[in-house]
Design an enzyme around this catalytic site. Structure first.
Site, PDB file in Angstrom:
ATOM      1  N   LYS A  59      43.877  56.069   4.034  1.00 22.79           N
ATOM      2  CA  LYS A  59      42.934  54.923   4.099  1.00 22.79           C
ATOM      3  C   LYS A  59      44.175  55.063   6.070  1.00 22.79           C
ATOM      4  CE  LYS A  59      47.235  53.135   4.059  1.00 22.79           C
ATOM      5  NZ  LYS A  59      48.172  52.262   4.850  1.00 22.79           N
ATOM      6  N   PRO A 117      49.295  64.480   4.182  1.00 24.13           N
ATOM      7  CA  PRO A 117      50.983  64.399   4.770  1.00 24.13           C
ATOM      8  C   PRO A 117      51.474  63.760   3.328  1.00 24.13           C
ATOM      9  CG  PRO A 117      50.048  63.779   5.921  1.00 24.13           C
ATOM     10  CD  PRO A 117      48.786  63.776   5.596  1.00 24.13           C
ATOM     11  N   GLY A 143      51.808  57.649   6.229  1.00 21.11           N
ATOM     12  CA  GLY A 143      51.350  55.936   5.948  1.00 21.11           C
ATOM     13  C   GLY A 143      49.789  56.144   6.272  1.00 21.11           C
ATOM     14  N   ILE A 144      48.886  57.398   5.440  1.00 23.13           N
ATOM     15  CA  ILE A 144      47.673  57.419   5.734  1.00 23.13           C
ATOM     16  C   ILE A 144      47.104  57.427   3.596  1.00 23.13           C
ATOM     17  CG2 ILE A 144      46.812  58.786   7.426  1.00 23.13           C
ATOM     18  CD1 ILE A 144      46.809  60.755   6.096  1.00 23.13           C
ATOM     19  N   GLY A 145      48.501  56.357   2.805  1.00 20.79           N
ATOM     20  CA  GLY A 145      48.256  56.187   1.962  1.00 20.79           C
ATOM     21  C   GLY A 145      48.026  57.578   0.487  1.00 20.79           C
ATOM     22  N   GLY A 146      48.355  58.884   0.540  1.00 18.83           N
ATOM     23  CA  GLY A 146      48.099  59.615  -0.421  1.00 18.83           C
ATOM     24  C   GLY A 146      48.955  59.455  -1.775  1.00 18.83           C
ATOM     25  N   GLY A 147      49.818  59.222  -1.490  1.00 15.76           N
ATOM     26  CA  GLY A 147      50.802  58.696  -2.691  1.00 15.76           C
ATOM     27  C   GLY A 147      49.559  57.981  -3.821  1.00 15.76           C
ATOM     28  N   SER A 148      49.672  56.355  -3.006  1.00 21.35           N
ATOM     29  CA  SER A 148      48.346  55.577  -3.703  1.00 21.35           C
ATOM     30  C   SER A 148      46.878  55.951  -4.394  1.00 21.35           C
ATOM     31  CB  SER A 148      48.866  54.025  -2.664  1.00 21.35           C
ATOM     32  OG  SER A 148      49.780  53.287  -2.545  1.00 21.35           O
ATOM     33  N   SER A 149      46.342  56.865  -2.944  1.00 18.16           N
ATOM     34  CA  SER A 149      44.758  56.660  -3.286  1.00 18.16           C
ATOM     35  C   SER A 149      45.027  58.050  -4.025  1.00 18.16           C
ATOM     36  CB  SER A 149      44.717  57.647  -2.057  1.00 18.16           C
ATOM     37  OG  SER A 149      43.166  58.050  -2.366  1.00 18.16           O
ATOM     38  N   ASP A 187      49.321  49.158  -2.665  1.00 21.19           N
ATOM     39  CA  ASP A 187      48.267  49.616  -1.102  1.00 21.19           C
ATOM     40  C   ASP A 187      47.075  50.544  -2.210  1.00 21.19           C
ATOM     41  OD1 ASP A 187      48.921  49.161   1.387  1.00 21.19           O
ATOM     42  OD2 ASP A 187      50.006  51.197   1.470  1.00 21.19           O
TER      43      ASP A 187
END
Length: 292
Positions: free
Chosen positions: A12, A95, A99-105, A137
């Protein structure tokens, strides 16, 4: 339902991020606009009758109990009383600390994927509630729709936005969200705005000044990207992005960046690629059921 399932965990972007206050418990109040991009991790799930959760590969510096994928799976087991387990393989492209939500996604895809695999029948609303216990997130990824977000990021209003192509730059550093939000220099009193005001006047990222001060790699990449477009930072960083009307223009700028600077081009999506895939699968199922 198949005993094997492969699903995307898309990234995201925060198109802006205003911090409007702070709650008594220390959590920050914010306003932001989430949009997905068609680039992300992939998770492969298979059912394990022994009830155990097996996750591979290990993420460097992340213990199993702290991994959001593992925690999401455990939360779903506990919420449903399911006695099945799973083998989960992660293809990691996003990465850490970007800040692009890797873990949350990844967590959201795990909740949705295992809900399907285990046939636990949990509603999307309930999955979002479970997701919120894992991170602010996670609910937007569970719901899968571009959204105006308030509160700590969990109050979501679906929106329709233009879907440009984005050039996303990944500076060579990982940002600690906890460090940024605990920095005394962080702006915490930006007046709330409306979606209409954002559409007309735009917004900023209140975390950017603190991040630039702490991470010269991000400041330098921002200066470089600003030569070609209006560069922004997503979340607390480290990733930066610029919007373009088509893929060709985005690819052209990417080609001008130093080869040592990691970057990728992706399309903005109002509907998460995960949910697009699930929608198509559901439609195929309907067609088969109706004999089409």
């Amino acid at each position: 339902m198949s005993e094997h399932l492969s699903l995307p965990a898309p990234a995201k972007l925060n198109l802006f991020l205003h911090i409007t206050g702070r709650r008594a418990d220390g959590y920050h109040l914010l306003q932001t606009l989430f949009q997905f991009i068609d680039h992300g991790d992939t998770l492969h799930f298979s059912s394990a009758p022994d009830g155990q959760l097996h996750l591979e590969p290990d993420l460097p510096g992340v213990p199993l109990e702290g991994n959001l994928i593992y925690r999401a799976a455990r939360c779903l087991q506990e919420a449903t009383g399911c006695n099945l387990g799973a083998r989960i393989h992660l293809e990691k492209r996003l990465p850490l600390g970007g800040g692009i939500g890797g873990g949350s996604s990844d967590a959201a895809t795990t909740l949705i994927g295992l809900n399907l695999l285990w046939q636990t029948g949990v509603s999307l609303d309930r999955l979002a509630e479970i997701g919120l216990t894992l991170g602010a997130d996670v609910p937007v990824f569970v719901r899968g729709q571009a959204a105006w977000a308030e509160g700590v990021g969990e109050q979501l209003t679906p929106v329709e936005l233009d879907e440009p192509w984005y050039l996303v730059v990944v500076p060579p550093c990982q940002v600690s969200t906890k460090e940024i939000f605990s920095d005394q220099r962080l702006t915490r009193d930006t007046p709330p705005i409306t979606l209409a005001a954002f559409r007309e006047y735009g917004g900023r990222n209140d975390c950017l000044p603190v991040v630039e001060e702490r991470y010269p790699e991000i400041r330098n990449a921002l200066i470089l990207l600003n030569k070609y477009c209006e560069a922004k930072m997503t979340g607390t960083g480290s990733c930066l992005f610029g919007a373009f009307p088509n893929k060709r223009e985005a690819d052209k700028v990417r080609a001008r960046l130093p080869a040592t600077l990691q970057a990728f081009v992706a399309r903005g999506c109002n509907r998460s690629p995960l949910h697009q895939l699930l929608d198509k699968s559901a439609q195929k199922g309907c067609n088969r059921a109706s004999g089409q």
